[in-house]
Scaffold this active site. Sequence first.
Site, PDB file in Angstrom:
ATOM      1  CD  GLN A   1       2.625  10.100   4.471  1.00 35.67           C
ATOM      2  OE1 GLN A   1       1.230  10.116   4.076  1.00 35.67           O
ATOM      3  NE2 GLN A   1       4.129   9.624   4.098  1.00 35.67           N
TER       4      GLN A   1
ATOM      5  N   GLY B   1      -1.638   4.932   0.545  1.00 33.91           N
ATOM      6  CA  GLY B   1      -2.801   6.039   1.368  1.00 33.91           C
ATOM      7  C   GLY B   1      -1.514   7.143   1.631  1.00 33.91           C
TER       8      GLY B   1
ATOM      9  CG  HIS C   1      -0.519   4.219   8.228  1.00 30.57           C
ATOM     10  ND1 HIS C   1       1.150   3.717   7.971  1.00 30.57           N
ATOM     11  CD2 HIS C   1       0.345   5.578   7.770  1.00 30.57           C
ATOM     12  CE1 HIS C   1       2.041   4.091   7.653  1.00 30.57           C
ATOM     13  NE2 HIS C   1       1.668   5.400   7.147  1.00 30.57           N
TER      14      HIS C   1
HETATM   15 NI    NI Z   1       2.375   6.572   6.044  1.00 34.12          NI
END
Ligand code: NI
Length: 172
Positions: free
Chosen positions: A51, A46, A136
Amino acid sequence: MALLPIIELPDPRLRLVSQPVASIDAEIRRLMDDMLETMYDAPGIGLAAIQVAVAKRVAVIDVAREGDAPTPLCLANPEIVWASDECAAYQEGCLSIPEYYEDVERPERVRVRYLDRDGKMQELEADGLLATCLQHEIDHLNGVLFIDHISRLKRERVIKKFAKSARLRSEA
Ligand code: NI
């Protein structure tokens, strides 16, 4: 497609709340494709846009086992519309907190509403690893990391460790 650099703890951008996507255009589709390529390359199951330093509510997931056919999932503006009362614990990790794993307890099943790569509204009910992964990644879009769900002692220890290695890298 392109590999994008993944930001790591303690980068403060990981704490940003990402902005909703207005529509699924060519730019968002390209972001999704680049994120999938980056996630497979890492390898991970994922990845949230923040990110790769893009503060948009976009995430990609693929929980297929190694050797099985890939099952890529592209999500924009994902939202948990229902969560079970029963919880389950899974060992989690994160590409932004490399080589650190810890058990996290979350609702066992969730229903998630999102826009897919074609801009179509979808609803997905998931359990097991996929349910954990969805929660998450949606956490990431709100600036929340899986270490926020573990004990304060463990969290402070891992934050300290990553801050120290970042300091050593910048001094080198
Ligand atoms: Ni993560």
